[in-house]
Design a protein around this motif. Structure first.
Motif, short mmCIF file in Angstrom:
data_model
loop_
_atom_site.label_atom_id
_atom_site.label_comp_id
_atom_site.label_asym_id
_atom_site.label_seq_id
_atom_site.Cartn_x
_atom_site.Cartn_y
_atom_site.Cartn_z
N ALA A 73 0.79 -1.29 0.00
CA ALA A 73 0.07 -0.19 -0.07
C ALA A 73 0.94 1.30 0.08
O ALA A 73 0.21 2.36 -0.49
N GLY A 74 2.17 1.15 0.35
CA GLY A 74 2.88 2.30 0.56
C GLY A 74 4.38 1.66 1.36
O GLY A 74 4.30 0.78 1.95
N THR A 75 5.48 2.23 0.85
CA THR A 75 6.68 2.11 1.73
C THR A 75 6.61 2.28 3.21
O THR A 75 7.48 1.68 3.73
N HIS A 76 5.73 3.18 3.66
CA HIS A 76 5.80 3.20 5.05
C HIS A 76 5.15 1.86 5.75
O HIS A 76 5.53 1.84 6.84
N VAL A 77 4.59 0.97 4.99
CA VAL A 77 4.21 -0.43 5.58
C VAL A 77 5.58 -0.80 6.18
O VAL A 77 5.45 -1.54 7.13
N ILE A 78 6.52 -0.99 5.26
CA ILE A 78 7.88 -1.78 5.97
C ILE A 78 8.63 -0.82 7.04
O ILE A 78 8.90 -1.32 7.93
N HIS A 86 1.60 -7.40 12.46
CA HIS A 86 0.09 -6.64 12.86
C HIS A 86 0.43 -5.03 12.66
O HIS A 86 -0.47 -4.34 12.04
N ALA A 87 1.81 -4.44 12.87
CA ALA A 87 1.80 -3.08 12.64
C ALA A 87 1.85 -2.68 10.99
O ALA A 87 1.26 -1.63 10.63
N ALA A 88 2.45 -3.82 10.32
CA ALA A 88 2.17 -3.82 8.99
C ALA A 88 0.81 -3.48 8.21
O ALA A 88 0.36 -2.79 7.39
N ILE A 89 0.01 -4.50 8.79
CA ILE A 89 -1.43 -4.48 8.53
C ILE A 89 -2.13 -3.19 8.72
O ILE A 89 -2.98 -2.49 8.24
N ALA A 90 -1.92 -2.79 10.17
CA ALA A 90 -2.53 -1.37 10.46
C ALA A 90 -2.02 -0.47 9.64
O ALA A 90 -2.84 0.84 9.46
N ASP A 110 -10.05 -14.22 4.99
CA ASP A 110 -9.56 -12.96 5.34
C ASP A 110 -8.62 -13.23 6.95
O ASP A 110 -8.74 -14.13 7.36
N ASP A 111 -7.94 -12.11 7.20
CA ASP A 111 -7.22 -12.03 8.40
C ASP A 111 -6.21 -13.45 8.76
O ASP A 111 -6.37 -13.90 9.82
N PRO A 112 -5.36 -13.57 7.78
CA PRO A 112 -4.46 -14.67 8.21
C PRO A 112 -3.44 -14.50 9.13
O PRO A 112 -3.10 -15.43 9.87
N ILE A 113 -3.02 -13.19 9.04
CA ILE A 113 -2.12 -12.89 10.33
C ILE A 113 -2.85 -13.14 11.77
O ILE A 113 -1.99 -13.57 12.51
N GLY A 114 -4.08 -12.73 11.64
CA GLY A 114 -4.60 -13.02 12.99
C GLY A 114 -4.90 -14.46 13.15
O GLY A 114 -4.76 -14.81 14.55
N LYS A 115 -5.27 -15.06 12.37
CA LYS A 115 -5.20 -16.66 12.65
C LYS A 115 -3.91 -17.19 12.83
O LYS A 115 -3.83 -18.12 13.78
#
Length: 225
Positions: free
Chosen positions: A121-126, A149-153, A186-191
């Motif tokens: 979505a943008g370089t800020h994700v990393i 989780h921070a990346a998803i947020a 949906d939400d594989p990281i949460g799982k």
């Protein structure tokens, strides 16, 4: 398409990776970890062979991550489509992103960790993944998942995420943690985090069972007495 973080725990020396993707079964192709040697993420248009090649060069040729990465890329083709990150058993780092990596791509090294991704979505994700890992407490798995989780947020991938994996090496030759969500709508990281929370209290028991069956705890299942 993929974002990930590879890292080392300064306290335990454990090495690990958390990774997610819009593709199915990212854990089958992209995460590579070897106890006492290092951890590698090979992603984007993935060449799985790069993982074992880099670990072999670090272990057998005693190369640092940058040297091992350079040698492995020199022995392979289509590098412009690859994205690779490395941390070794001393916490040294290296990374590479080819100029044909998909969409918006980025990689950043932190203290004994590297985060990278493509189709973002943008370089800020990393960018947000590094402080999330460095400032988190607890087990290495908790810190790696905090970064995810921070990346998803922060927006995650440009499209939906469908698979995730968590892999950690401890002192033994086999992985201490090897958990995967191969497909979720949906939400594989949460799982994946849920799997870790269920596995964490049993993790050491499985090491004990392997090394000394007479000391193995019983889980009360048929045949396990």
């Amino acid at each position: 398409m993929t974002f990930s973080i590879v890292g080392r725990c300064e306290v335990t020396g454990q090495l690990g990776i958390a990774i997610s993707s819009s593709s199915i079964a990212v854990g089958a192709r992209c995460p590579w970890v070897r106890a006492g040697v290092g951890v590698v993420a090979t992603q984007n248009v993935t060449l799985p062979a790069l993982g074992s090649m880099i670990l072999d060069h670090m272990e057998r040729a005693r190369l640092d991550p940058a040297g091992a990465l350079d040698r492995a890329l020199g022995e392979s083709e289509w590098n412009e489509y690859r994205q690779v990150t490395v941390v070794d058993a001393q916490g040294r780092t290296a990374f590479f992103s080819g100029n044909q990596a998909l969409g918006t791509y980025h990689a950043v090294a932190g203290k004994q960790c590297v985060a990278a991704g493509n189709m973002l979505a943008g370089t800020h994700v990393i960018e947000v993944m590094i402080p999330a890992f460095e400032n988190a407490s607890g087990h290495l798995a908790d810190r790696l998942l905090a970064a995810m989780h921070a990346a998803i947020a922060a927006g995650g991938e440009a499209g939906p995420v469908h698979s995730a994996a968590l892999k950690i090496a401890g002192e033994q030759s086999w992985p201490l943690v090897d958990l995967r969500v191969d497909w979720a709508d949906d939400d594989p990281i949460g799982k994946l985090d849920g799997l870790w929370q269920a596995y964490k209290p049993q993790m050491q028991d499985y090491v004990t069972r392997a090394l000394n069956p007479t000391a193995a705890p019983s889980y009360g299942v048929p045949g396990d007495e």
